[in-house]
Design a protein around this motif. Structure first.
Motif, PDB file in Angstrom:
ATOM      1  N   ARG A 263       0.806  -1.225   0.000  1.00  9.50           N
ATOM      2  CA  ARG A 263       0.000   0.000   0.000  1.00  9.50           C
ATOM      3  C   ARG A 263       0.833   1.266   0.000  1.00  9.50           C
ATOM      4  N   TYR A 264       2.122   1.131   0.257  1.00  9.55           N
ATOM      5  CA  TYR A 264       2.941   2.323   0.457  1.00  9.55           C
ATOM      6  C   TYR A 264       3.879   2.625  -0.702  1.00  9.55           C
ATOM      7  N   PHE A 265       3.894   1.798  -1.715  1.00  6.98           N
ATOM      8  CA  PHE A 265       4.789   2.065  -2.848  1.00  6.98           C
ATOM      9  C   PHE A 265       4.373   3.343  -3.561  1.00  6.98           C
ATOM     10  N   ARG A 266       5.373   4.023  -4.092  1.00  3.45           N
ATOM     11  CA  ARG A 266       5.103   5.267  -4.833  1.00  3.45           C
ATOM     12  C   ARG A 266       4.252   4.963  -6.059  1.00  3.45           C
ATOM     13  N   GLN A 267       3.256   5.798  -6.296  1.00  2.99           N
ATOM     14  CA  GLN A 267       2.401   5.632  -7.467  1.00  2.99           C
ATOM     15  C   GLN A 267       3.049   6.317  -8.659  1.00  2.99           C
ATOM     16  N   PRO A 268       3.078   5.670  -9.818  1.00  3.46           N
ATOM     17  CA  PRO A 268       3.641   6.338 -11.006  1.00  3.46           C
ATOM     18  C   PRO A 268       2.762   7.486 -11.440  1.00  3.46           C
ATOM     19  N   SER A 269       3.384   8.423 -12.112  1.00  5.02           N
ATOM     20  CA  SER A 269       2.632   9.596 -12.567  1.00  5.02           C
ATOM     21  C   SER A 269       1.620   9.187 -13.612  1.00  5.02           C
ATOM     22  N   ALA A 270       0.490   9.906 -13.630  1.00  2.87           N
ATOM     23  CA  ALA A 270      -0.578   9.575 -14.573  1.00  2.87           C
ATOM     24  C   ALA A 270      -0.168   9.811 -16.008  1.00  2.87           C
ATOM     25  N   SER A 271       0.841  10.643 -16.220  1.00  2.94           N
ATOM     26  CA  SER A 271       1.289  10.941 -17.580  1.00  2.94           C
ATOM     27  C   SER A 271       2.268   9.918 -18.104  1.00  2.94           C
ATOM     28  N   GLY A 272       2.534   8.867 -17.318  1.00  3.45           N
ATOM     29  CA  GLY A 272       3.474   7.851 -17.762  1.00  3.45           C
ATOM     30  C   GLY A 272       2.945   7.092 -18.950  1.00  3.45           C
ATOM     31  N   SER A 273       3.846   6.349 -19.562  1.00  5.07           N
ATOM     32  CA  SER A 273       3.495   5.620 -20.770  1.00  5.07           C
ATOM     33  C   SER A 273       2.455   4.552 -20.495  1.00  5.07           C
ATOM     34  N   GLN A 274       2.480   3.979 -19.304  1.00  6.61           N
ATOM     35  CA  GLN A 274       1.532   2.924 -19.009  1.00  6.61           C
ATOM     36  C   GLN A 274       0.254   3.480 -18.413  1.00  6.61           C
ATOM     37  N   GLY A 275       0.446   4.483 -17.638  1.00  5.81           N
ATOM     38  CA  GLY A 275      -0.733   5.045 -17.007  1.00  5.81           C
ATOM     39  C   GLY A 275      -1.390   4.105 -16.024  1.00  5.81           C
ATOM     40  N   LEU A 276      -0.603   3.255 -15.371  1.00  7.87           N
ATOM     41  CA  LEU A 276      -1.160   2.278 -14.444  1.00  7.87           C
ATOM     42  C   LEU A 276      -1.298   2.897 -13.060  1.00  7.87           C
ATOM     43  N   GLN A 277      -2.354   2.536 -12.383  1.00  4.47           N
ATOM     44  CA  GLN A 277      -2.542   2.945 -11.005  1.00  4.47           C
ATOM     45  C   GLN A 277      -2.255   1.750 -10.106  1.00  4.47           C
ATOM     46  N   GLU A 278      -1.145   1.783  -9.436  1.00  8.87           N
ATOM     47  CA  GLU A 278      -0.710   0.627  -8.647  1.00  8.87           C
ATOM     48  C   GLU A 278      -1.319   0.696  -7.249  1.00  8.87           C
ATOM     49  N   ALA A 279      -2.637   0.560  -7.195  1.00  9.87           N
ATOM     50  CA  ALA A 279      -3.271   0.610  -5.886  1.00  9.87           C
ATOM     51  C   ALA A 279      -2.856  -0.567  -5.025  1.00  9.87           C
ATOM     52  N   SER A 280      -2.533  -1.701  -5.659  1.00 10.67           N
ATOM     53  CA  SER A 280      -2.107  -2.886  -4.916  1.00 10.67           C
ATOM     54  C   SER A 280      -1.219  -3.718  -5.824  1.00 10.67           C
ATOM     55  N   LEU A 281      -0.612  -4.717  -5.220  1.00 10.17           N
ATOM     56  CA  LEU A 281       0.228  -5.614  -5.999  1.00 10.17           C
ATOM     57  C   LEU A 281      -0.602  -6.365  -7.031  1.00 10.17           C
ATOM     58  N   THR A 282      -1.810  -6.746  -6.650  1.00 10.70           N
ATOM     59  CA  THR A 282      -2.668  -7.483  -7.576  1.00 10.70           C
ATOM     60  C   THR A 282      -2.988  -6.636  -8.797  1.00 10.70           C
ATOM     61  N   THR A 283      -3.341  -5.400  -8.570  1.00  5.83           N
ATOM     62  CA  THR A 283      -3.651  -4.510  -9.695  1.00  5.83           C
ATOM     63  C   THR A 283      -2.438  -4.307 -10.581  1.00  5.83           C
ATOM     64  N   TYR A 284      -1.282  -4.114  -9.954  1.00  9.02           N
ATOM     65  CA  TYR A 284      -0.064  -3.907 -10.739  1.00  9.02           C
ATOM     66  C   TYR A 284       0.237  -5.114 -11.618  1.00  9.02           C
ATOM     67  N   VAL A 285       0.127  -6.312 -11.070  1.00  9.37           N
ATOM     68  CA  VAL A 285       0.440  -7.517 -11.841  1.00  9.37           C
ATOM     69  C   VAL A 285      -0.593  -7.734 -12.935  1.00  9.37           C
ATOM     70  N   LYS A 286      -1.837  -7.498 -12.617  1.00 10.96           N
ATOM     71  CA  LYS A 286      -2.889  -7.660 -13.637  1.00 10.96           C
ATOM     72  C   LYS A 286      -2.631  -6.733 -14.817  1.00 10.96           C
ATOM     73  N   ASN A 287      -2.331  -5.490 -14.540  1.00 14.62           N
ATOM     74  CA  ASN A 287      -2.035  -4.539 -15.616  1.00 14.62           C
ATOM     75  C   ASN A 287      -0.734  -4.896 -16.335  1.00 14.62           C
ATOM     76  N   LEU A 288       0.206  -5.446 -15.559  1.00 11.81           N
ATOM     77  CA  LEU A 288       1.494  -5.819 -16.154  1.00 11.81           C
ATOM     78  C   LEU A 288       1.299  -6.899 -17.218  1.00 11.81           C
ATOM     79  N   ILE A 289       0.456  -7.885 -16.913  1.00  7.46           N
ATOM     80  CA  ILE A 289       0.212  -8.954 -17.895  1.00  7.46           C
ATOM     81  C   ILE A 289      -0.552  -8.422 -19.099  1.00  7.46           C
ATOM     82  N   GLN A 290      -1.525  -7.567 -18.851  1.00 11.52           N
ATOM     83  CA  GLN A 290      -2.280  -7.002 -19.970  1.00 11.52           C
ATOM     84  C   GLN A 290      -1.363  -6.222 -20.902  1.00 11.52           C
ATOM     85  N   GLU A 291      -0.461  -5.443 -20.325  1.00 14.83           N
ATOM     86  CA  GLU A 291       0.478  -4.687 -21.150  1.00 14.83           C
ATOM     87  C   GLU A 291       1.446  -5.627 -21.873  1.00 14.83           C
TER      88      GLU A 291
END
Length: 1598
Positions: A570-598
């Motif tokens: 919950r404490y990891f820095r969130q990437p900027s919205a203007s990034g190339s991926q535009g992912l919101q890393e609200a949790s590890l699960t969300t990050y991994v899900k988006n990672l596979i989709q990308e």
């Protein structure tokens, strides 16, 4: 002599012009110029006005001396003329001194100023080196004559030029000689000119614009030491000049010279300046301060009269330490190190805990130790620094941090510092590494929070700034991993960690590499501030780790990483919205899900002809998926399997959706298919639990089940891609490799989940095989092949090879899905080593190949892979159709497979293939040769031998290629040492037999430099021989014919170099950590250590059946060879040292003999018993002695028939036996064990008592002790059995034993008697109950002082699983307390105990303080300076004593006198010939004293005149001789101006010289010898003179 010569000249002519004219004509020799100098000085001292003298002096200066200095005397050729450089410098010095007198005699300033201006122009022009030297001489001569006021600007310019030259400023004039002259002559001359010139010199030195650096410290210290007396204030001085103590640059220069100067002279100059500054401060008594940082920190130097005593104590200890370090002798330096601790106590204020002294002074000490050429001293310095915070509480200082990042880490990069301490057990870890860990933990904990982050970041960046060896990186990483948790590292810190990880990859030590990666990841988990980094940053770090070496599922490190992600997600820095991926890393699960989709989404910029991705992104994605799944599993431990399945399905839905479409959608972009298949493959590899015996967990099973749901689509896609001509470019070959790896994994998965008829993967194999055969059978119809056609052939052959391997490994494929008949028929028609023609460049499709060739593999590699796959298929065919049908050329029969060649043709083709294939692709060829050679050894032996040679050459060419060497070595060994080949070669005893043995010895030889090679050979041979031995018909024929292999294995083990031993020690340390270090789990132990060769051999021998005649014969033959080898070692060297190679070999021999003993019967022992007894008479080390005694005890216990031979061993004379009789007396002490199987014990006991009593009267003390122990033990048995026959001996025996027990006093006799009774061999050891592998290979070597490398624990035997363990007493543990004992302090030749070091000396303890003699590496030019100048420069005091040694002949006496005179400050030593200083014997005694003492040459016949001259100068001429009127040295009072005349070694002082003496002094004697050595006599008188002068100066009566 100077004044006498000048007076004589003036008496002959009162006209100076005439004298000057005479001396200035002719050759400008040194004698002539010096005479001119004496004359001018005499006229100058007279001070009388001689009228024309000023003008004459001016003419001499401008017309003769200045041209002479420039090399043009009288307008002659500028060449300085013949002669050595020292002769020319003598001329220059005399001319300079004469020029100074001329300037003063001219009585007008214009001459001095004009000469200075002209010399200054020459100096700046710098035409040539001699010209610059001349200009310096002129300036040094006329500088003191310049007027401070009128010539002030000129003085300033001269000072600036002199400083620039002395500091070695760049320019054509900065020759070494000129630089030295400027520092040693010109600057001191300017210093005499008064305050203005001195201030000008100091201003030029302290000018901020003057460059400064470590490389300029030497010249700068030379200048400062030359001007030390002028730059430091003197008590009572009227003119207050510059004060160097207040200048920061001065102290920085001194510190750099103390700590970093490479030459001893520069370091001594720095110590001299420091000492003079302290002395001056003490004498002045005034406070002063030199701030380092504008007053914000501790001062570089300060003085307070209130704390004078403390300051003097501090600097006295400091200078003592620095002087002691010059000796480089650890036994001298170590007692001084406690004073360094005291320096820290003085340096920190007790009131406020702040630094009183600048910590850079302490760092100078450590820098000096770190940069020492003595590595022991360097290690001692590093250890001392790392122990600082254990005893001291030091305040924070930026200098400390800079020192740690700089010099300390530079020192820590030396691998040799991490070795074990003497006596430390293997695997216990490096003392320095453990102290480094403790230090870093303590230091970082004490750092202010705002400093901690920057320090750790620079620490990591320092680890990336150089190439580190494996051992330092490991221990630095381990220390970082132990630092307490803190938020210190951000994104930049993670990047630095990634760079360090890349640095660890360059080492070949895989275990060390993996352990370092584990520790670096642990450091990241402890030190990363999660609020500053994103999950993307973390995943980028994780992908830098090698999962097969460190980060594997199922390890503690993986679990720790999961816990860390779970707690911080919950404490990891969130990437900027203007990034190339535009992912919101609200949790590890969300990050991994988006990672596979990308990941699954195909990049728009990639096209059909793109290259296969490198797999890095797939590895990153797979790692994060599995981490996220395991994190979720930890969160929902109670939810069970369903939650894990849901999460895994959620993550893999995009991937599975893409994989399912592969078979139905022909337009899926190729890059997308590549990426999806790579991810599928990486997921399967990553999810496997690591470690031996690891079973699949829930996540692995679910993952495999999900991926198998897409197996039908994937397999159909692979079938289409491999068979439908879709692979057409060179880059498609990498895709082919990817497809085949996926196919193989799917086959393995299907077999693991259960093979079912009609399974999707099964339906694909048959059409795939048929399509490949069809493609390979197609011809080009005479047309040139296209690139696409050739690529399809390569693809088909690679696919066919993979199908063959799958059929070979999985018989179920053959039984249920394949008809292998067509495959075999096709392979039988396949030409050997068929190559592919390179496609033509005009082909439109082929043009892409020439474009890709720069980035893809070349055509040669493609063809090599094609040939390699052919041999994979042929290997499959040979195993299927073995044996090949041999056919003679005259009557060939139609074989069942028509195109299978004869073995000879196939073997020739294999040899051709070895010359074609790269060395990393020869394994299938070796496999084919293994099947072919047994059929040809009888008929074509020369061809087989050639195959052995070619294969060996291929293998040796790979010795430096780690990744390919070991697989090829195993294939080579399986080929050449195949049991069938060995047996067939042994039957014929032809070339092949001897070539195999030759290769065997070459492999053993290679093992000495490449650990593990012999292990591979031994493991293979023992396994194959054991397999044949289990056969009821097995006869161990191969093992018997190649018994040399077992013999060498039993004795194998090299004495490693120090660096090799270090690597092995560190590897043992890592292995001892067990599961705490993840690399031990993910990497299977290779068992490459040398000890496993012996383990393999011992386990093999233990598994042989003693009741089998063939086995028994083999072991007996081996035992005889071992005994012969022991005898050979004894004969090769009469005496060998403990733990030498000879000792280790003998130790191994007797260990094997003890292991084999239960298989020996009485008949065989009859053959070898004499050899065993003879071995007992040899001069053996302690461990060998115990083994021999043990085996003799076992023989006599099992076969008492050999007791008469044992008693015969005591019948030799004492001179022959010496102390070797102790071996048999030790056996006698275990008589209670020996007689257990003897019905009638009385006669044996009676004989034992007689022997013990007889040898108890020996002259040798050790023999008497052993005899008394035996007597005591035997007598105890007699008393237990109540032997009446021995009653008559009772009084004698009891008296003897009582006397031994009641030895008076505390001497060695009583101690040794007690120690030998307590020794393990007599007090604890039981020959029967201790008979096991543990005692033989571990306990007994440990107790007898054998080096740890030779200890083999029972765990090593059980962990070596290549050979099964046996059963019986040998495999049990010892039943006594022997294994719990520590090494004793009594053995015949043990090294003895090394007691721990005594407590370190206290501050008040006295330590050695030697005046360090000057080395011979001083500048040559320095040696040419006036000796008085050099002595004054170093602060040396010169007495008024002259020592005359012209009558002495021997160089040793002269060298010793020279050293004595220099030490006690004599003004001059007079010798008969100055060439004596070049004599080696002289230099050995003088230790360079001639470089610091004026030497004068006076021949013996010139002594009368010389003595008269010195008497006229006020000297008292004293003879060292025994005469009728000589004075006693004790009563004699030496005048200050004394001249000592020493006599000849044999003749003394001649009579003609005795008359010229003022007094004779003799040394009082108490002995019989009438005289002392002349050097000793001279030294006594020189010291007495010095003692009296010191007392006079102190005001005490002498």
């Amino acid at each position: 002599m100077d004044g006498v010569l000048a007076e004589v000249l003036l008496e002959q002519s009162r006209d100076p012009r005439a004298l000057f004219g005479t001396l200035c004509r002719g050759e400008a020799s040194a004698e002539r110029v010096e005479t001119l100098r004496f004359l001018l000085q005499r006229l100058e001292d007279a001070g009388t006005d001689l009228g024309a003298l000023p003008e004459a002096a001016r003419e001499v200066a401008t017309g003769y001396l200045v041209p002479l200095l420039r090399g043009r005397p009288g307008g002659a050729d500028p060449d300085p003329g013949p002669g050595p450089p020292s002769q020319r410098r003598r001329v220059l010095r005399a001319a300079g001194a004469a020029l100074r007198s001329c300037a003063r005699l001219a009585r007008g300033p214009p001459l001095a100023a004009a000469l200075a201006e002209e010399a200054l122009r020459d100096l700046r022009a710098g035409r040539c080196a001699p010209g610059v030297e001349a200009a310096v001489e002129v300036l040094a001569a006329v500088g003191p004559c310049l007027r401070p006021r009128e010539d002030g600007p000129l003085l300033e310019r001269v000072a600036q030029a002199a400083v620039a030259l002395a500091l070695g400023a760049d320019g054509p004039g900065s020759a070494v000689d000129a630089v030295t002259l400027a520092a040693a002559r010109l600057l001191p001359a300017l210093g005499q000119c008064g305050g203005a010139a001195l201030r000008a010199v100091w201003g030029a030195l302290a000018e901020p614009s003057v460059p400064w650096g470590p490389d300029r410290v030497g010249p700068e210290l030379q200048v400062l030491s030359t001007l030390a007396e002028k730059l430091l204030p003197q008590p009572g001085a009227r003119d207050v000049g510059p004060d160097a103590r207040l200048c920061g640059r001065f102290w920085r220069t001194v510190q750099t010279g103390l700590g970093r100067a490479e030459d001893a002279l520069t370091r001594k100059r720095a110590r001299y300046l420091l000492q003079r500054a302290v002395e001056v401060s003490s004498e002045l008594g005034a406070d002063c301060t030199c701030d380092a940082n504008g007053g914000t920190g501790p001062s570089l130097f300060w003085w307070s009269e209130k704390k004078k005593d403390e300051l003097l104590k501090f600097w006295e200890n400091y200078i003592l330490i620095m002087e002691t370090l010059e000796g480089n002798q650890i036994h001298v330096i170590k007692p001084v190190l406690p004073k360094l601790n005291n320096l820290f106590e003085y340096a920190v204020s007790e009131e406020n805990g702040c630094w009183l002294f600048h910590p850079s002074w302490h760092m100078c000490v450590y820098k000096r130790m770190f940069e020492s050429e003595n590595k022991i001293l360097t290690k001692e310095g590093v250890l001392h620094f790392l122990e600082l915070y254990e005893s001291e509480c030091l305040p924070f200082s930026p200098d400390f941090s800079e020192f740690i990042i700089g010099p300390l880490m530079d020192a820590l990069s030396e691998s040799s510092l991490y070795g074990r301490s003497p006596g430390q057990l293997v695997g216990s870890g490096s003392p320095l590494g453990l102290k480094l860990q403790k230090f870093l933990v303590t230091y970082v904990s004490l750092l202010p929070e705002e400093i901690k982050s920057g320090f750790l970041l620079r620490f990591l960046q320092k680890m990336t700034s150089r190439h580190w060896c494996a051992v330092p990186v490991l221990f630095l990483s381990r220390a970082l991993a132990s630092v307490p948790r803190c938020k210190a590292l951000g994104v930049e810190g993670l990047l630095a960690l990634r760079d360090v990880l890349r640095c660890t990859m360059v080492t070949h030590q895989v275990l060390l590499r993996g352990a370092a990666q584990c520790y670096l990841l642990q450091a990241a988990l402890r030190l990363v501030d999660v609020e500053q980094v994103s999950l993307g940053d973390v995943s980028a770090l994780l992908v830098s780790l090698r999962q097969e070496e460190s980060l594997g599922r199922g390890t503690m490190l993986w679990a720790e990483l999961c816990d860390w992600l779970r707690g911080n997600e919950r404490y990891f820095r969130q990437p900027s919205a203007s990034g190339s991926q535009g992912l919101q890393e609200a949790s590890l699960t969300t990050y991994v899900k988006n990672l596979i989709q990308e990941y699954v989404r195909s990049p728009a910029w990639e096209g059909e002809g793109s290259l296969v991705p490198d797999g890095l992104e797939a590895r990153l994605t797979a790692t994060m998926v599995l981490l996220a799944v395991d994190v979720e599993a930890k969160k929902a431990q109670n939810s069970g399997k369903q939650r894990t399945q849901n999460v895994l399905g959620l993550f893999l839905d995009p991937l599975l959706g893409a994989l399912v479409k592969f078979s139905t959608n022909a337009y899926v972009p190729v890059p997308k298919t590549d990426r999806c298949l790579q991810l599928l493959l990486t997921l399967l590899h990553t999810c496997m639990l690591r470690g031996s015996g690891a079973q699949e967990d829930e996540v692995s099973i679910l993952l495999q089940s999900l991926l198998m749901s897409a197996s039908e689509s994937v397999s159909e896609f692979i079938l289409r891609r491999l068979t439908m001509d879709e692979l057409r470019t060179v880059s498609d070959l990498d895709r082919c490799h990817l497809y085949l790896m996926v196919l193989t994994e799917l086959i393995h998965l299907q077999l693991k989940l259960g093979w079912k008829a009609g399974a999707p993967i099964c339906r694909v194999i048959s059409p795939l095989k048929n399509a490949c055969i069809r493609h390979l059978q197609e011809t080009d119809s005479g047309q040139e092949p296209t690139l696409a056609r050739q690529i399809q052939r390569v693809t088909s052959m690679a696919t066919l090879a993979r199908v063959c391997e799958a059929i070979d490994l999985q018989p179920a494929l053959q039984q249920e899905s394949l008809n292998t008949g067509p495959l075999e028929r096709f392979l039988s028609t396949l030409p050997f080593n068929q190559t592919l023609q390179k496609p033509c460049a005009e082909d439109p499709e082929s043009s892409s190949f020439f474009e890709e060739s720069s980035s893809c593999q070349g055509w040669g590699k493609i063809v090599a892979q094609y040939v390699h796959d052919q041999w994979v298929c042929l290997s499959f065919l040979l195993r299927r159709c073995h044996p090949l049908e041999p056919a003679a050329e005259e009557d060939k029969l139609e074989p069942s497979l028509p195109s299978v060649r004869t073995p000879a043709q196939t073997l020739c083709a294999a040899l051709d293939a070895l010359s074609i294939l790269p060395s990393d692709q020869v394994s299938p060829v070796f496999c084919c040769m293994k099947a072919l050679v047994p059929q040809l050894l009888t008929s074509s032996e020369s061809l087989c031998v050639e195959s052995f040679d070619v294969a060996w050459r291929v293998l040796t060419s790979l010795s430096n290629t780690q990744l390919t060497f070991w697989p090829n070595l195993r294939a080579f060994v399986q080929f050449v040492f195949d049991d069938t080949i060995l047996a067939t070669a042994a039957k014929t005893k032809g070339q092949a037999y001897f070539r195999i043995k030759e290769i065997m010895y070459k492999i053993i030889e290679m093992s000495a430099v490449k650990t593990g090679v012999f292990n591979t050979l031994m493991s293979h041979c023992c396994r194959s021989w054991l397999a044949s031995a289990r056969d009821p018909q097995g006869s161990l024929s191969s093992a018997r014919h190649y018994s040399e292999l077992i013999l060498e294995a039993c004795m194998f083990g090299t004495v490693f170099r120090r660096d090799q031993r270090l690597i092995q020690d560190v590897q043992a340390f890592i292995e001892s950590l067990g599961h705490d270090c993840a690399t031990n789990v993910v990497m299977e132990s290779t068992k490459k250590e040398d000890c496993y060769v012996r383990v393999c051999a011992i386990k093999f021998l233990c598994l042989l059946d003693g009741s089998n005649t063939a086995h028994k014969s083999f072991m007996e033959d081996l035992a005889i060879k071992l005994l012969d080898k022991d005898k050979q070692v004894n004969q090769s060297r009469a005496r060998y040292y403990q733990n030498s190679l000879q000792h280790r070999v003998k130790n191994r021999i007797w260990q094997v003999l003890l292991t084999l003993f239960p298989r020996f019967d009485q008949n065989f022992l009859n053959e070898i018993i004499d050899k065993i007894f003879q071995a007992g008479f040899a001069n053996n080390q302690a461990s060998i002695k115990y083994f021999i005694e043990w085996i003799i005890i076992l023989i006599l216990y099992k076969f008492p028939q050999f007791l008469p031979k044992f008693w015969d061993c005591f019948s030799y004379g004492e001179e022959k036996l010496k102390t070797s009789i102790c071996t048999f007396l030790s056996v006698l002490s275990h008589l209670d064990i020996i007689i257990q199987n003897i019905p009638e014990k009385r006669q044996v006991l009676k004989q034992a008592l007689l022997v013990a009593l007889q040898w108890g009267l020996s002259h040798n003390f050790s023999i008497r002790l052993y005899a008394l122990v035996a007597l005591k033990k035997v007598w105890a048995v007699c008393k237990a059995l109540y032997m009446e026959e021995c009653d008559a001996w009772t009084a004698l025996i009891e008296c003897s034993l009582s006397q031994a027990e009641s030895v008076h006093g505390t001497g060695n006799a009583k101690k040794n008697w007690q120690r030998i009774q307590d020794h393990f061999f007599f007090a604890t050891f039981h020959p029967l109950e201790d008979y096991c592998l543990e005692t033989i290979f571990y306990t007994l070597p440990r107790l007898s002082g054998v080096i740890e490398e030779e200890w083999i624990t029972l765990g090593r035997f059980s962990s070596f699983t290549d050979i099964p363990s046996g059963s019986g007493p040998l495999w049990c543990f010892s039943r006594t307390l022997l294994c719990e004992l520590n090494p004793g302090d009594w053995s015949q030749q043990d090294a003895g105990t090394g007691s721990g070091e005594a407590d370190g000396p206290s501050e008040q303890a006295d330590v050695q303080k030697k005046i360090i003699p000057w080395g011979h590496d001083l500048l040559d030019a320095d040696l040419e300076l006036a000796l008085q100048d050099r002595a004054a420069k170093l602060g040396k005091s010169i007495s008024r004593l002259i020592v005359v040694a012209s009558l002495i002949d021997k160089p040793t006496n002269l060298g010793g006198l020279c050293r004595t005179c220099e030490v006690f400050g004599a003004s001059v030593l007079v010798v008969s010939n100055l060439h004596c200083v070049h004599d080696k014997q002289f230099q050995h005694l003088s230790v360079s004293a001639e470089q610091w003492l004026p030497l004068v040459e006076v021949k013996p016949h010139q002594l009368p005149g010389y003595l008269q001259q010195k008497r006229a100068a006020g000297y008292t001429v004293i003879g060292v001789e025994q005469t009728a009127h000589s004075s006693d040295l004790v009563q004699f009072c030496f005048p200050e101006k004394s001249l000592l005349l020493l006599g000849n070694e044999r003749e003394g002082i001649p009579a003609n010289l005795l008359r010229q003496l003022d007094v004779c002094v003799e040394i009082p004697q108490q002995g019989v010898i009438r005289s002392l050595n002349v050097h000793v006599s001279g030294a006594l008188l020189i010291w007495e003179y010095t003692r009296q002068q010191l007392l006079r100066r102190a005001g005490a009566p002498s």
